[in-house]
Write an enzyme that holds these catalytic residues in place. Structure first.
Site, PDB file in Angstrom:
ATOM      1  N   HIS A 124       0.839  -1.202   0.000  1.00 53.17           N
ATOM      2  CA  HIS A 124       0.000   0.000   0.000  1.00 53.17           C
ATOM      3  C   HIS A 124       0.880   1.262   0.000  1.00 53.17           C
ATOM      4  O   HIS A 124       0.588   2.237  -0.705  1.00 53.17           O
ATOM      5  CB  HIS A 124      -0.870   0.054   1.265  1.00 53.17           C
ATOM      6  CG  HIS A 124      -1.805  -1.106   1.429  1.00 53.17           C
ATOM      7  ND1 HIS A 124      -1.682  -2.017   2.454  1.00 53.17           N
ATOM      8  CD2 HIS A 124      -2.889  -1.500   0.714  1.00 53.17           C
ATOM      9  CE1 HIS A 124      -2.654  -2.918   2.365  1.00 53.17           C
ATOM     10  NE2 HIS A 124      -3.397  -2.633   1.319  1.00 53.17           N
ATOM     11  N   GLU A 174      -0.435  -4.416  -8.977  1.00 54.47           N
ATOM     12  CA  GLU A 174      -0.430  -5.582  -9.882  1.00 54.47           C
ATOM     13  C   GLU A 174      -0.608  -6.888  -9.116  1.00 54.47           C
ATOM     14  O   GLU A 174      -0.828  -7.927  -9.725  1.00 54.47           O
ATOM     15  CB  GLU A 174       0.881  -5.625 -10.670  1.00 54.47           C
ATOM     16  CG  GLU A 174       0.945  -4.612 -11.767  1.00 54.47           C
ATOM     17  CD  GLU A 174       2.203  -4.723 -12.609  1.00 54.47           C
ATOM     18  OE1 GLU A 174       3.028  -5.632 -12.364  1.00 54.47           O
ATOM     19  OE2 GLU A 174       2.365  -3.889 -13.514  1.00 54.47           O
ATOM     20  N   SER A 214      -2.427  -8.082   3.277  1.00 52.18           N
ATOM     21  CA  SER A 214      -2.940  -7.917   4.642  1.00 52.18           C
ATOM     22  C   SER A 214      -3.233  -9.278   5.267  1.00 52.18           C
ATOM     23  O   SER A 214      -3.057  -9.471   6.469  1.00 52.18           O
ATOM     24  CB  SER A 214      -4.215  -7.080   4.621  1.00 52.18           C
ATOM     25  OG  SER A 214      -3.953  -5.850   3.984  1.00 52.18           O
TER      26      SER A 214
HETATM   27  P1  AMP Z   1      -6.213  -4.111  -0.421  1.00 49.63           P
HETATM   28  O1  AMP Z   1      -6.116  -3.300   0.833  1.00 49.63           O
HETATM   29  O2  AMP Z   1      -5.658  -5.501  -0.284  1.00 49.63           O
HETATM   30  O3  AMP Z   1      -7.592  -4.074  -1.028  1.00 49.63           O
HETATM   31  O4  AMP Z   1      -5.262  -3.420  -1.482  1.00 49.63           O
HETATM   32  C1  AMP Z   1      -5.376  -2.066  -1.826  1.00 49.63           C
HETATM   33  C2  AMP Z   1      -4.520  -1.790  -3.036  1.00 49.63           C
HETATM   34  O5  AMP Z   1      -3.151  -2.106  -2.745  1.00 49.63           O
HETATM   35  C3  AMP Z   1      -4.910  -2.665  -4.251  1.00 49.63           C
HETATM   36  O6  AMP Z   1      -4.813  -1.887  -5.426  1.00 49.63           O
HETATM   37  C4  AMP Z   1      -3.870  -3.752  -4.221  1.00 49.63           C
HETATM   38  O7  AMP Z   1      -3.615  -4.323  -5.490  1.00 49.63           O
HETATM   39  C5  AMP Z   1      -2.650  -3.005  -3.713  1.00 49.63           C
HETATM   40  N1  AMP Z   1      -1.706  -3.946  -3.123  1.00 49.63           N
HETATM   41  C6  AMP Z   1      -1.954  -4.848  -2.143  1.00 49.63           C
HETATM   42  N2  AMP Z   1      -0.848  -5.594  -1.900  1.00 49.63           N
HETATM   43  C7  AMP Z   1       0.108  -5.146  -2.749  1.00 49.63           C
HETATM   44  C8  AMP Z   1       1.483  -5.514  -2.994  1.00 49.63           C
HETATM   45  N3  AMP Z   1       2.068  -6.485  -2.332  1.00 49.63           N
HETATM   46  N4  AMP Z   1       2.157  -4.826  -3.944  1.00 49.63           N
HETATM   47  C9  AMP Z   1       1.556  -3.831  -4.640  1.00 49.63           C
HETATM   48  N5  AMP Z   1       0.288  -3.438  -4.455  1.00 49.63           N
HETATM   49  C10 AMP Z   1      -0.434  -4.087  -3.524  1.00 49.63           C
END
Ligand code: AMP
Length: 254
Positions: free
Chosen positions: A38, A149, A187
């Site tokens: 994030h 990605e 997460s």
């Molecule tokens: P989330 O909180 O899991 O819904 O993720 C929020 C944003 O962060 C989404 O666009 C995810 O693709 C991105 N994201 C989550 N984990 C990663 C990671 N390891 N590397 C890059 N972007 C991430």
């Protein structure tokens, strides 16, 4: 200073006001439990825009498994400290009725790619994702919105939605951030125990291995993963596996 805003109409009022006039706005939607993945998206936005907005909202409509929703990690106070330290301007932190005044009677549906890969195993998932992203984009009206990605299918579907509905927001992607062992940050990794954390990087190693798909699957099974799918589409290999009841996804370019 990071201003926390909980009401959709308060945010809309704010962005229609003087503080936002003529300024570029970058937006990063998240479900909280913030990690370096994030943070990479947030830093990109801070560099590219005058104002950066992060949202933290664990969106119930994208969870097809109620237990997964219930156990989704919540580290709100820590998250807020991270956002303050990064000098993020606004945190949008709504509750269900702020996002779903319609009680989810209105939805965004994609009928093709959303039925493949994760969509095949998580009925309704991308309907929930696209609907919440559309709502958040309409509340924030950002110049740019940032997606990782790591959730490659989600990124493609959001891009497609932005194009299909003539959204003004530019969708910007960021490569997957990993541990030094190769595990994609997520997460949900907070829920892995010590043994699971040790074996988890093998998932990425095998995806990158160029072995035939059946061989990747059988090696994963031997290591104790439950395989949901491993599939190659164009020049990318996608996978979803379980360690215990924790679901991990990853994808790599080949
Ligand atoms: P989330 O909180 O899991 O819904 O993720 C929020 C944003 O962060 C989404 O666009 C995810 O693709 C991105 N994201 C989550 N984990 C990663 C990671 N390891 N590397 C890059 N972007 C991430």
């Amino acid at each position: 200073m990071t201003r926390v805003i909980k009401k959709s109409k308060d945010f809309i009022k704010l962005r229609n006001g003087k503080l936002f006039s003529d300024k570029s706005v970058g937006f990063i939607p998240t479900m909280g439990a913030l990690h370096q993945g994030h943070i990479a998206l947030i830093k990109k936005s801070l560099k590219q825009n005058d104002i950066t907005v992060v949202s933290i909202y664990v969106n119930p409509t994208q969870f097809n498994n109620p237990d997964d929703f219930k156990k989704y990690p919540d580290t709100f106070n820590q998250d807020l400290q991270i956002l303050k330290k990064l000098k993020v301007d606004y945190l949008l932190h709504p509750n269900y009725s702020e996002i779903y005044p319609d009680n989810y009677n209105y939805r965004i549906i994609e009928t093709d790619f959303s039925k493949k890969l994760c969509g095949k195993f998580r009925p309704g998932h991308f309907e929930g994702v696209l609907t919440v992203v559309m709502k958040l984009l309409n509340i924030v009206k950002p110049s740019r919105a940032y997606f990782g990605e790591k959730d490659y299918q989600q990124l493609q579907l959001v891009r497609g939605m932005a194009k299909a509905f003539f959204l003004d927001t530019k969708i910007i992607s960021h490569p997957t951030i990993r541990t030094k062992e190769g595990l994609a940050l997520s997460s949900r990794n907070l829920r892995l125990n010590k043994e699971q954390l040790k074996v988890a990087p093998e998932f990425n190693r095998l995806l990158k291995s160029r072995l035939p798909i059946n061989e990747i699957k059988s090696q994963l099974k031997k290591l104790g993963f439950k395989v949901e799918y491993i599939e190659k589409i164009n020049n990318r290999i996608f996978g979803a596996v379980y360690l215990g009841n924790i679901r991990l996804i990853d994808n790599v370019k080949i």
